[in-house]
Scaffold this motif. Structure first.
Motif, PDB file in Angstrom:
ATOM      1  N   TYR A   1      29.694  21.194  34.571  1.00 11.70           N
ATOM      2  CA  TYR A   1      29.941  19.955  35.306  1.00 11.70           C
ATOM      3  C   TYR A   1      31.415  19.541  35.198  1.00 11.70           C
ATOM      4  O   TYR A   1      32.054  19.208  36.202  1.00 11.70           O
ATOM      5  CB  TYR A   1      29.043  18.830  34.764  1.00 11.70           C
ATOM      6  CG  TYR A   1      29.319  17.503  35.420  1.00 11.70           C
ATOM      7  CD1 TYR A   1      28.705  17.155  36.625  1.00 11.70           C
ATOM      8  CD2 TYR A   1      30.210  16.582  34.843  1.00 11.70           C
ATOM      9  CE1 TYR A   1      28.977  15.941  37.246  1.00 11.70           C
ATOM     10  CE2 TYR A   1      30.487  15.376  35.463  1.00 11.70           C
ATOM     11  CZ  TYR A   1      29.868  15.062  36.657  1.00 11.70           C
ATOM     12  OH  TYR A   1      30.157  13.861  37.264  1.00 11.70           O
ATOM     13  N   LYS A  53      34.297  19.260  38.267  1.00 13.49           N
ATOM     14  CA  LYS A  53      34.978  18.003  38.615  1.00 13.49           C
ATOM     15  C   LYS A  53      36.488  18.095  38.419  1.00 13.49           C
ATOM     16  O   LYS A  53      37.201  17.101  38.561  1.00 13.49           O
ATOM     17  CB  LYS A  53      34.413  16.851  37.772  1.00 13.49           C
ATOM     18  CG  LYS A  53      32.970  16.507  38.093  1.00 13.49           C
ATOM     19  CD  LYS A  53      32.829  15.998  39.517  1.00 13.49           C
ATOM     20  CE  LYS A  53      31.372  15.716  39.876  1.00 13.49           C
ATOM     21  NZ  LYS A  53      31.206  15.348  41.285  1.00 13.49           N
ATOM     22  N   THR A  83      25.389  16.517  26.351  1.00 18.07           N
ATOM     23  CA  THR A  83      24.574  16.972  27.479  1.00 18.07           C
ATOM     24  C   THR A  83      25.223  16.566  28.799  1.00 18.07           C
ATOM     25  O   THR A  83      26.191  15.800  28.824  1.00 18.07           O
ATOM     26  CB  THR A  83      23.174  16.332  27.432  1.00 18.07           C
ATOM     27  OG1 THR A  83      23.331  14.917  27.647  1.00 18.07           O
ATOM     28  CG2 THR A  83      22.499  16.585  26.089  1.00 18.07           C
ATOM     29  N   ILE A  84      24.635  17.044  29.871  1.00 16.45           N
ATOM     30  CA  ILE A  84      25.166  16.662  31.185  1.00 16.45           C
ATOM     31  C   ILE A  84      25.080  15.148  31.393  1.00 16.45           C
ATOM     32  O   ILE A  84      25.958  14.550  32.002  1.00 16.45           O
ATOM     33  CB  ILE A  84      24.474  17.458  32.315  1.00 16.45           C
ATOM     34  CG1 ILE A  84      25.141  17.145  33.657  1.00 16.45           C
ATOM     35  CG2 ILE A  84      22.986  17.197  32.368  1.00 16.45           C
ATOM     36  CD1 ILE A  84      25.252  18.273  34.595  1.00 16.45           C
ATOM     37  N   ASP A  85      24.077  14.511  30.830  1.00 15.27           N
ATOM     38  CA  ASP A  85      23.987  13.046  30.963  1.00 15.27           C
ATOM     39  C   ASP A  85      25.125  12.340  30.239  1.00 15.27           C
ATOM     40  O   ASP A  85      25.544  11.258  30.636  1.00 15.27           O
ATOM     41  CB  ASP A  85      22.641  12.545  30.415  1.00 15.27           C
ATOM     42  CG  ASP A  85      21.491  12.916  31.340  1.00 15.27           C
ATOM     43  OD1 ASP A  85      21.742  13.060  32.559  1.00 15.27           O
ATOM     44  OD2 ASP A  85      20.369  13.083  30.841  1.00 15.27           O
ATOM     45  N   ASP A  86      25.623  12.952  29.179  1.00 21.91           N
ATOM     46  CA  ASP A  86      26.750  12.361  28.441  1.00 21.91           C
ATOM     47  C   ASP A  86      28.059  12.459  29.214  1.00 21.91           C
ATOM     48  O   ASP A  86      28.989  11.690  28.960  1.00 21.91           O
ATOM     49  CB  ASP A  86      26.943  13.075  27.088  1.00 21.91           C
ATOM     50  CG  ASP A  86      25.766  12.855  26.154  1.00 21.91           C
ATOM     51  OD1 ASP A  86      25.275  11.716  26.068  1.00 21.91           O
ATOM     52  OD2 ASP A  86      25.344  13.834  25.501  1.00 21.91           O
ATOM     53  N   ARG A  94      28.277  12.851  32.759  1.00 13.99           N
ATOM     54  CA  ARG A  94      28.164  12.513  34.179  1.00 13.99           C
ATOM     55  C   ARG A  94      28.971  11.272  34.564  1.00 13.99           C
ATOM     56  O   ARG A  94      29.415  11.147  35.696  1.00 13.99           O
ATOM     57  CB  ARG A  94      26.699  12.302  34.560  1.00 13.99           C
ATOM     58  CG  ARG A  94      26.312  13.017  35.835  1.00 13.99           C
ATOM     59  CD  ARG A  94      24.963  12.559  36.331  1.00 13.99           C
ATOM     60  NE  ARG A  94      23.842  13.062  35.545  1.00 13.99           N
ATOM     61  CZ  ARG A  94      23.262  14.242  35.772  1.00 13.99           C
ATOM     62  NH1 ARG A  94      23.685  15.028  36.725  1.00 13.99           N
ATOM     63  NH2 ARG A  94      22.239  14.616  35.038  1.00 13.99           N
ATOM     64  N   ASN A  95      29.125  10.348  33.613  1.00 13.83           N
ATOM     65  CA  ASN A  95      29.856   9.113  33.939  1.00 13.83           C
ATOM     66  C   ASN A  95      31.348   9.187  33.650  1.00 13.83           C
ATOM     67  O   ASN A  95      32.068   8.207  33.858  1.00 13.83           O
ATOM     68  CB  ASN A  95      29.249   7.944  33.159  1.00 13.83           C
ATOM     69  CG  ASN A  95      27.845   7.647  33.634  1.00 13.83           C
ATOM     70  OD1 ASN A  95      27.551   7.778  34.830  1.00 13.83           O
ATOM     71  ND2 ASN A  95      26.976   7.292  32.709  1.00 13.83           N
ATOM     72  N   GLU A 145      25.539  23.247  30.722  1.00 14.42           N
ATOM     73  CA  GLU A 145      25.525  22.428  31.948  1.00 14.42           C
ATOM     74  C   GLU A 145      26.647  21.398  31.914  1.00 14.42           C
ATOM     75  O   GLU A 145      27.277  21.116  32.939  1.00 14.42           O
ATOM     76  CB  GLU A 145      24.176  21.716  32.100  1.00 14.42           C
ATOM     77  CG  GLU A 145      22.981  22.634  32.327  1.00 14.42           C
ATOM     78  CD  GLU A 145      22.587  23.424  31.089  1.00 14.42           C
ATOM     79  OE1 GLU A 145      22.824  22.924  29.956  1.00 14.42           O
ATOM     80  OE2 GLU A 145      22.063  24.542  31.242  1.00 14.42           O
ATOM     81  N   ALA A 146      26.903  20.827  30.749  1.00 16.49           N
ATOM     82  CA  ALA A 146      27.981  19.831  30.630  1.00 16.49           C
ATOM     83  C   ALA A 146      29.336  20.484  30.908  1.00 16.49           C
ATOM     84  O   ALA A 146      30.178  19.924  31.619  1.00 16.49           O
ATOM     85  CB  ALA A 146      27.965  19.212  29.234  1.00 16.49           C
TER      86      ALA A 146
END
Ligand code: ZN
Length: 218
Positions: free
Chosen positions: A135, A139, A93-96, A98-99, A131-132
């Protein structure tokens, strides 16, 4: 200097992508030493056989074909992203992502290659959310390699146009260099730096090609 090979062997009868129309690999003798003084083989392949790369033309009608894809992204330093905690049916996911300190070249490691030549390989392999993917591209990712068959949800492979393989379409529209079906990714350690080289055959007009993929620590 340790060079690691992340490529599956191409061999007769090897699994091919989970559709009924993809060419089965055949390697058969044309000439033999006994008959003509040398061994020469006929090698019949689909463009997505084993460890391979996708060109935009795979999903985009007027897309770039393999011989014209930017070679600058096919060779250079790469970051290993460790997703060995993701298993069957999981989604990145995008949370996976983001970092992640995103670099031009990313190698995503799930450990999924261990399922090669089993019934599990094409079944609900871990994939990415749209979304991932968006993202990572935003970047600056230009090269995306993975040890799974696809960044898309494999259960959706036979869906109708418009729903099929959305991540492929986003990546290829942005001319991201894609490598699928990596082998042997247990050798990769996300705390180390690597150089990767992934070279497709220079087949004119090709939508994809088997590739030899090597890494070494730098
Ligand atoms: Zn492919």
């Amino acid at each position: 200097m340790n060079i690691y090979d992340l490529t599956f062997e191409i061999e007769t009868g090897m699994p091919t992508c989970g559709t009924d129309w993809h060419q089965n690999v055949q390697i058969v003798p044309m000439g033999t030493i006994d008959e003509v003084g040398r061994n020469t083989q006929r090698i019949v392949l689909g463009s997505h056989s084993g460890t391979h790369m996708d060109a935009p033309y795979h999903f985009i009608q007027d897309g770039t074909t393999m011989e014209s894809l930017d070679i600058n992204y096919m060779w250079g330093t790469a970051k290993v992203v460790d997703f060995r905690n993701k298993g069957q049916g999981d989604v990145v996911t995008i949370d996976d992502v983001r970092n992640i300190d995103v670099e031009e070249r990313l190698i995503f490691v799930f450990g999924w290659y261990h399922n090669w030549k089993t019934d599990k390989y094409y079944k609900d392999f871990p994939c990415f959310s749209t979304e991932a993917i968006e993202y990572l591209i935003s970047k600056g990712m230009k090269f995306m390699a993975m040890d799974t068959p696809s960044p898309d949800d494999g259960s959706a492979i036979n869906m109708k146009e418009g729903e099929d393989s959305p991540n492929h379409k986003i990546l290829l529209r942005e001319k991201i260099v894609m490598v699928e079906y990596l082998n042997n990714t247990d050798v990769l350690d996300s705390s180390k730096r690597y150089e990767i080289v992934a070279l497709p055959m220079k087949v004119k007009g090709s939508d994809g090609s088997p590739a030899r993929v090597l890494v070494r620590e730098v």
